[in-house]
Write an enzyme that holds these catalytic residues in place. Structure first.
Site, mmCIF file in Angstrom:
data_model
loop_
_atom_site.group_PDB
_atom_site.id
_atom_site.type_symbol
_atom_site.label_atom_id
_atom_site.label_comp_id
_atom_site.label_asym_id
_atom_site.label_seq_id
_atom_site.Cartn_x
_atom_site.Cartn_y
_atom_site.Cartn_z
ATOM 1 N N TYR A 11 0.861 -1.186 0.000
ATOM 2 C CA TYR A 11 0.000 0.000 0.000
ATOM 3 C C TYR A 11 0.898 1.236 0.000
ATOM 4 O O TYR A 11 0.913 2.039 0.912
ATOM 5 C CB TYR A 11 -0.920 -0.055 1.237
ATOM 6 C CG TYR A 11 -2.043 0.946 1.223
ATOM 7 C CD1 TYR A 11 -2.955 0.989 0.181
ATOM 8 C CD2 TYR A 11 -2.203 1.854 2.273
ATOM 9 C CE1 TYR A 11 -3.984 1.906 0.171
ATOM 10 C CE2 TYR A 11 -3.236 2.775 2.276
ATOM 11 C CZ TYR A 11 -4.125 2.798 1.213
ATOM 12 O OH TYR A 11 -5.151 3.718 1.214
ATOM 13 N N SER A 26 6.720 -4.139 -3.112
ATOM 14 C CA SER A 26 8.034 -3.898 -3.725
ATOM 15 C C SER A 26 8.594 -5.192 -4.314
ATOM 16 O O SER A 26 8.321 -6.278 -3.805
ATOM 17 C CB SER A 26 9.040 -3.399 -2.687
ATOM 18 O OG SER A 26 8.424 -2.675 -1.675
ATOM 19 N N THR A 85 -0.129 1.171 -19.955
ATOM 20 C CA THR A 85 -0.098 1.195 -21.423
ATOM 21 C C THR A 85 -0.051 -0.249 -21.906
ATOM 22 O O THR A 85 0.881 -0.981 -21.570
ATOM 23 C CB THR A 85 1.166 1.957 -21.912
ATOM 24 O OG1 THR A 85 1.172 3.255 -21.325
ATOM 25 C CG2 THR A 85 1.182 2.077 -23.413
ATOM 26 N N GLY A 134 7.350 9.450 -8.181
ATOM 27 C CA GLY A 134 6.845 8.088 -7.897
ATOM 28 C C GLY A 134 7.134 7.096 -9.001
ATOM 29 O O GLY A 134 6.499 6.052 -9.084
ATOM 30 N N GLU A 157 11.753 2.610 -8.527
ATOM 31 C CA GLU A 157 11.559 1.516 -7.579
ATOM 32 C C GLU A 157 12.011 1.997 -6.201
ATOM 33 O O GLU A 157 12.801 2.924 -6.082
ATOM 34 C CB GLU A 157 12.408 0.305 -8.005
ATOM 35 C CG GLU A 157 12.013 -0.291 -9.339
ATOM 36 C CD GLU A 157 10.586 -0.840 -9.347
ATOM 37 O OE1 GLU A 157 10.249 -1.655 -8.485
ATOM 38 O OE2 GLU A 157 9.799 -0.431 -10.222
ATOM 39 N N LYS A 181 11.236 -6.773 -17.278
ATOM 40 C CA LYS A 181 10.091 -6.550 -18.181
ATOM 41 C C LYS A 181 10.265 -7.273 -19.520
ATOM 42 O O LYS A 181 9.325 -7.893 -20.023
ATOM 43 C CB LYS A 181 9.901 -5.048 -18.393
ATOM 44 C CG LYS A 181 9.391 -4.353 -17.135
ATOM 45 C CD LYS A 181 9.519 -2.844 -17.232
ATOM 46 C CE LYS A 181 8.875 -2.169 -16.039
ATOM 47 N NZ LYS A 181 9.220 -0.749 -15.936
HETATM 48 P P1 80F Z 1 6.237 1.633 -2.833
HETATM 49 O O1 80F Z 1 7.643 1.457 -2.390
HETATM 50 O O2 80F Z 1 5.602 2.985 -2.806
HETATM 51 O O3 80F Z 1 5.277 0.654 -1.979
HETATM 52 C C1 80F Z 1 5.607 -0.679 -1.750
HETATM 53 C C2 80F Z 1 4.626 -1.273 -0.761
HETATM 54 O O4 80F Z 1 4.927 -2.673 -0.668
HETATM 55 C C3 80F Z 1 4.702 -0.712 0.665
HETATM 56 O O5 80F Z 1 3.401 -0.541 1.175
HETATM 57 C C4 80F Z 1 5.417 -1.828 1.446
HETATM 58 O O6 80F Z 1 5.038 -1.884 2.809
HETATM 59 C C5 80F Z 1 4.889 -3.042 0.706
HETATM 60 N N1 80F Z 1 5.699 -4.230 0.908
HETATM 61 C C6 80F Z 1 7.032 -4.392 0.694
HETATM 62 N N2 80F Z 1 7.404 -5.629 1.034
HETATM 63 C C7 80F Z 1 6.288 -6.274 1.469
HETATM 64 C C8 80F Z 1 6.019 -7.558 1.982
HETATM 65 N N3 80F Z 1 7.007 -8.432 2.107
HETATM 66 N N4 80F Z 1 4.756 -7.868 2.328
HETATM 67 C C9 80F Z 1 3.771 -6.977 2.211
HETATM 68 N N5 80F Z 1 3.951 -5.726 1.741
HETATM 69 C C10 80F Z 1 5.193 -5.383 1.386
HETATM 70 O O7 80F Z 1 6.207 1.003 -4.303
HETATM 71 P P2 80F Z 1 5.228 1.382 -5.530
HETATM 72 O O8 80F Z 1 5.822 2.444 -6.360
HETATM 73 O O9 80F Z 1 3.851 1.528 -5.004
HETATM 74 O O10 80F Z 1 5.334 0.045 -6.422
HETATM 75 C C11 80F Z 1 4.682 -1.121 -6.018
HETATM 76 C C12 80F Z 1 4.955 -2.248 -7.019
HETATM 77 O O11 80F Z 1 4.468 -1.856 -8.310
HETATM 78 C C13 80F Z 1 6.454 -2.586 -7.184
HETATM 79 O O12 80F Z 1 6.610 -3.976 -7.335
HETATM 80 C C14 80F Z 1 6.820 -1.887 -8.479
HETATM 81 O O13 80F Z 1 7.873 -2.525 -9.170
HETATM 82 C C15 80F Z 1 5.514 -1.996 -9.269
HETATM 83 N N6 80F Z 1 5.378 -0.983 -10.306
HETATM 84 C C16 80F Z 1 5.569 0.320 -9.991
HETATM 85 C C17 80F Z 1 5.553 1.258 -10.979
HETATM 86 C C18 80F Z 1 5.590 2.719 -10.644
HETATM 87 O O14 80F Z 1 5.566 3.550 -11.550
HETATM 88 C C19 80F Z 1 5.578 0.807 -12.403
HETATM 89 C C20 80F Z 1 4.956 -0.486 -12.577
HETATM 90 C C21 80F Z 1 5.039 -1.395 -11.567
HETATM 91 O O15 80F Z 1 9.567 2.010 -15.201
HETATM 92 C C22 80F Z 1 9.921 2.367 -14.065
HETATM 93 O O16 80F Z 1 10.575 3.386 -13.872
HETATM 94 C C23 80F Z 1 9.558 1.507 -12.881
HETATM 95 N N7 80F Z 1 10.357 1.836 -11.735
HETATM 96 C C24 80F Z 1 8.094 1.746 -12.537
HETATM 97 S S1 80F Z 1 7.167 0.529 -13.025
HETATM 98 N N8 80F Z 1 5.605 3.109 -9.350
#
Ligand code: 80F
Length: 309
Positions: free
Chosen positions: A8, A74, A133, A182, A185, A200
């Site tokens: 979250y 994450s 997308t 945001g 990673e 990817k």
């Molecule tokens: P954020 O770090 O804000 O949140 C992660 C959440 O996961 C936190 O609530 C944390 O407590 C929880 N968490 C971690 N380990 C856990 C566990 N063991 N059990 C339960 N909860 C756990 O991360 P984001 O930004 O919200 O991203 C979440 C996921 O979406 C990640 O896997 C990303 O890789 C994926 N994602 C994010 C994107 C983005 O734009 C895009 C698509 C997928 O192209 C790029 O530049 C890429 N970096 C973005 S890809 N945020």
């Protein structure tokens, strides 16, 4: 239908907002029954995260008994855990999985897909590649097309950094902006060293060419010590390119000329070029951003509710 959200952060919060704000007929009977993070499980559907129980995602699965798990945690590229075990357990119980988290699929694609197939459950993962997308879900609507090769820009953070550097910012200034928006990673070295893009293109290789490969078999380079000045002087740009065909998959920075359509794909935009026996298709759109990634998962949920496979 009960959802359990895992993670979250930026994406998880944007997903919850979409679920509440978009009035879609398919979602009438859908509710969030639990949200689990590293801090525990919350059994209420409320914006502010306040854990009710200090338990992990696998324990939460027993507690919540959801119909669908939506993984927005994450990425852990070492083992894929705890998401990998969570998917396998859920899929074996007939619980569907939607994920934005690339790591489990980049590491253990075959095992996850085969588990889903053998138990009649479904896994949807549009957001793992190009966020909202269509890239994975695009393949659903290209039946019988023989794809020969795919290439593109698959990481929003590095494309954003390279674009801002060409506008005069330092690497660190550009990275800081990408983090504030945001895009990056939680551990931004995963973006910078090419690992995220490699994850990817691994997933795309498995979807488009049924390669059954793992990220550990993919050659990748990032933009850590990148020098873009000489390319700019020649009127060209450096882009982090991901490529795959039936035999080869790689990620590396390349000099791109004005004639190449990828030249104009700037900022957080990503692009994918698909060459097939019928035609060439190109698609461009945001590859990162909380709302965009959340929309990938949200669109998956609606497709799942419509009975797509
Ligand atoms: P954020 O770090 O804000 O949140 C992660 C959440 O996961 C936190 O609530 C944390 O407590 C929880 N968490 C971690 N380990 C856990 C566990 N063991 N059990 C339960 N909860 C756990 O991360 P984001 O930004 O919200 O991203 C979440 C996921 O979406 C990640 O896997 C990303 O890789 C994926 N994602 C994010 C994107 C983005 O734009 C895009 C698509 C997928 O192209 C790029 O530049 C890429 N970096 C973005 S890809 N945020």
């Amino acid at each position: 239908m009960k959802l359990m959200l895992v993670g979250y952060g930026n994406v998880g919060k944007a997903f919850r907002k979409l679920l509440h704000e978009k009035k879609v007929k398919e979602l009438e009977n859908v509710k969030i029954a639990g949200i689990v993070t590293t801090r525990g499980l919350m059994l209420k559907d409320q914006e502010a995260f306040v854990p009710d129980k200090k338990i992990n995602a696998l324990e939460a699965l027993d507690e919540v008994q959801p119909d669908v798990v939506v993984d927005m945690a994450s990425a852990n590229y070492k083992t894929g855990e705890p998401s990998l075990s969570l998917y396998l357990t859920a899929l074996k119980r007939g619980i569907h999985v939607i994920t934005t988290n690339k790591a489990p699929l980049a590491l253990k694609y075959k095992e996850i897909i085969n588990t889903a197939i053998s138990h009649g459950s479904k896994i949807f993962f549009q957001a793992t590649v190009m966020s909202g997308t269509p890239s994975i879900n695009l393949y659903r609507i290209l039946p019988a097309m023989k794809v020969r090769k795919i290439r593109g820009i698959l990481n929003g953070t590095t494309n954003y950094i390279l674009t801002r550097m060409s506008q005069g910012l330092s690497f660190n200034e550009a990275l800081k902006e990408a983090q504030e928006l945001g895009y990056a990673e939680r551990d931004p070295t995963l973006d910078i060293n090419g690992f995220d893009a490699a994850g990817k293109i691994t997933i795309l290789s498995n979807v488009y060419f049924s390669r059954g490969i793992s990220i550990n078999e993919v050659k990748f380079e990032g933009i850590g010590n990148i020098e873009i000045g000489d390319a700019l002087k020649r009127g060209n740009k450096i882009k982090l390119i991901a490529y795959a065909d039936e035999n080869e998959t790689y990620v590396k920075p390349m000099e791109i000329t004005k004639e190449d359509f990828l030249y104009n794909v700037d900022g957080v935009n990503n692009a994918l070029e698909i060459e097939s026996d019928i035609q060439k298709i190109t698609i461009v759109g945001p590859g990162a951003g909380p709302l965009n990634a959340a929309y990938g998962a949200f669109s998956d949920l609606i497709l799942l509710l419509r009975g797509e496979n």
